[in-house]
Design a protein around this motif. Structure first.
Motif, PDB file in Angstrom:
ATOM      1  N   VAL A  14       0.840  -1.201   0.000  1.00 42.92           N
ATOM      2  CA  VAL A  14       0.000   0.000   0.000  1.00 42.92           C
ATOM      3  C   VAL A  14       0.873   1.248   0.000  1.00 42.92           C
ATOM      4  O   VAL A  14       0.608   2.212  -0.735  1.00 42.92           O
ATOM      5  CB  VAL A  14      -0.975  -0.012   1.190  1.00 42.92           C
ATOM      6  CG1 VAL A  14      -1.622   1.342   1.396  1.00 42.92           C
ATOM      7  CG2 VAL A  14      -2.039  -1.082   1.000  1.00 42.92           C
ATOM      8  N   ILE A  18       0.907   4.157  -2.921  1.00 40.28           N
ATOM      9  CA  ILE A  18       0.620   5.548  -2.593  1.00 40.28           C
ATOM     10  C   ILE A  18       1.802   6.449  -2.965  1.00 40.28           C
ATOM     11  O   ILE A  18       1.618   7.559  -3.467  1.00 40.28           O
ATOM     12  CB  ILE A  18       0.230   5.692  -1.108  1.00 40.28           C
ATOM     13  CG1 ILE A  18      -1.147   5.084  -0.892  1.00 40.28           C
ATOM     14  CG2 ILE A  18       0.246   7.142  -0.667  1.00 40.28           C
ATOM     15  CD1 ILE A  18      -1.598   5.056   0.542  1.00 40.28           C
ATOM     16  N   ASP A  21       1.680   7.085  -6.673  1.00 34.84           N
ATOM     17  CA  ASP A  21       0.672   8.089  -7.001  1.00 34.84           C
ATOM     18  C   ASP A  21       1.120   9.488  -6.583  1.00 34.84           C
ATOM     19  O   ASP A  21       0.882  10.462  -7.298  1.00 34.84           O
ATOM     20  CB  ASP A  21      -0.660   7.748  -6.324  1.00 34.84           C
ATOM     21  CG  ASP A  21      -1.342   6.552  -6.967  1.00 34.84           C
ATOM     22  OD1 ASP A  21      -1.005   6.222  -8.116  1.00 34.84           O
ATOM     23  OD2 ASP A  21      -2.207   5.946  -6.313  1.00 34.84           O
ATOM     24  N   THR A 106      -5.978   3.171  -6.057  1.00 33.72           N
ATOM     25  CA  THR A 106      -6.075   2.497  -4.765  1.00 33.72           C
ATOM     26  C   THR A 106      -7.252   3.080  -4.006  1.00 33.72           C
ATOM     27  O   THR A 106      -7.844   4.085  -4.395  1.00 33.72           O
ATOM     28  CB  THR A 106      -4.796   2.689  -3.924  1.00 33.72           C
ATOM     29  OG1 THR A 106      -4.631   4.069  -3.645  1.00 33.72           O
ATOM     30  CG2 THR A 106      -3.575   2.150  -4.634  1.00 33.72           C
ATOM     31  N   VAL A 107      -7.591   2.478  -2.900  1.00 34.66           N
ATOM     32  CA  VAL A 107      -8.706   2.918  -2.077  1.00 34.66           C
ATOM     33  C   VAL A 107      -8.395   4.263  -1.423  1.00 34.66           C
ATOM     34  O   VAL A 107      -9.289   5.072  -1.179  1.00 34.66           O
ATOM     35  CB  VAL A 107      -9.016   1.857  -0.999  1.00 34.66           C
ATOM     36  CG1 VAL A 107     -10.141   2.319  -0.087  1.00 34.66           C
ATOM     37  CG2 VAL A 107      -9.356   0.534  -1.644  1.00 34.66           C
ATOM     38  N   PHE A 108      -7.124   4.541  -1.184  1.00 33.99           N
ATOM     39  CA  PHE A 108      -6.729   5.723  -0.423  1.00 33.99           C
ATOM     40  C   PHE A 108      -6.464   6.960  -1.269  1.00 33.99           C
ATOM     41  O   PHE A 108      -6.229   8.032  -0.735  1.00 33.99           O
ATOM     42  CB  PHE A 108      -5.469   5.405   0.403  1.00 33.99           C
ATOM     43  CG  PHE A 108      -5.631   4.178   1.244  1.00 33.99           C
ATOM     44  CD1 PHE A 108      -6.458   4.184   2.353  1.00 33.99           C
ATOM     45  CD2 PHE A 108      -4.983   3.006   0.918  1.00 33.99           C
ATOM     46  CE1 PHE A 108      -6.625   3.067   3.128  1.00 33.99           C
ATOM     47  CE2 PHE A 108      -5.140   1.868   1.686  1.00 33.99           C
ATOM     48  CZ  PHE A 108      -5.967   1.889   2.795  1.00 33.99           C
ATOM     49  N   VAL A 109      -6.481   6.834  -2.585  1.00 37.07           N
ATOM     50  CA  VAL A 109      -6.157   7.941  -3.478  1.00 37.07           C
ATOM     51  C   VAL A 109      -7.401   8.260  -4.310  1.00 37.07           C
ATOM     52  O   VAL A 109      -8.055   7.354  -4.821  1.00 37.07           O
ATOM     53  CB  VAL A 109      -4.977   7.566  -4.408  1.00 37.07           C
ATOM     54  CG1 VAL A 109      -4.647   8.689  -5.349  1.00 37.07           C
ATOM     55  CG2 VAL A 109      -3.768   7.194  -3.580  1.00 37.07           C
TER      56      VAL A 109
END
Length: 126
Positions: A14, A18, A21, A106-109
């Motif tokens: 992860v 990140i 990105d 990703t889920v966080f971006v």
């Protein structure tokens, strides 16, 4: 122990995604800054030269700055012109925008952002 190792591996993956990105976002912002700088420099070339009493002077107009900046951005195709003006008659201020999409979803971006960059270039006759 295997569960802990698997957790660390997922966390490392992860973080790598990140960071990829974030690097892509940084480079896209630098491209937007470069496009704004180039458009402002081109806009500063849109001056009108006047000679009064043997003294030459330059005068920038909003239309001249806009025309030069539009022409440059159309040729390069890197960004979209948002605004182009000459606030004081000697400076060209240009704002551009470009869309950024992350290379790795990703889920966080988020899915993407519109990046804006503003640059000012000054024309001086010596």
């Amino acid at each position: 122990m295997l569960l802990l190792t698997l957790g660390y591996a997922i966390l490392a993956l992860v973080l790598v995604l990140i960071c990829a990105d974030a690097t892509s976002l940084y480079l896209a912002q630098k491209r937007a800054d470069a496009a704004a700088d180039a458009a402002a420099l081109a806009g500063a070339d849109g001056f009108v030269l006047t000679v009064v009493g043997g003294q030459a002077s330059t005068q920038l107009t909003d239309a001249g700055v806009y025309e030069q900046a539009t022409e440059l951005l159309a040729a390069t195709g890197t960004a979209t012109l948002v605004a182009a003006s000459s606030p004081d008659g000697n400076s060209a201020r240009v704002t551009v925008a470009m869309q950024w999409h992350p290379p790795v979803l990703t889920v966080f971006v988020p899915e993407g952002w519109t990046l804006h960059a503003t640059a000012t270039s000054r024309t001086v006759l010596r």
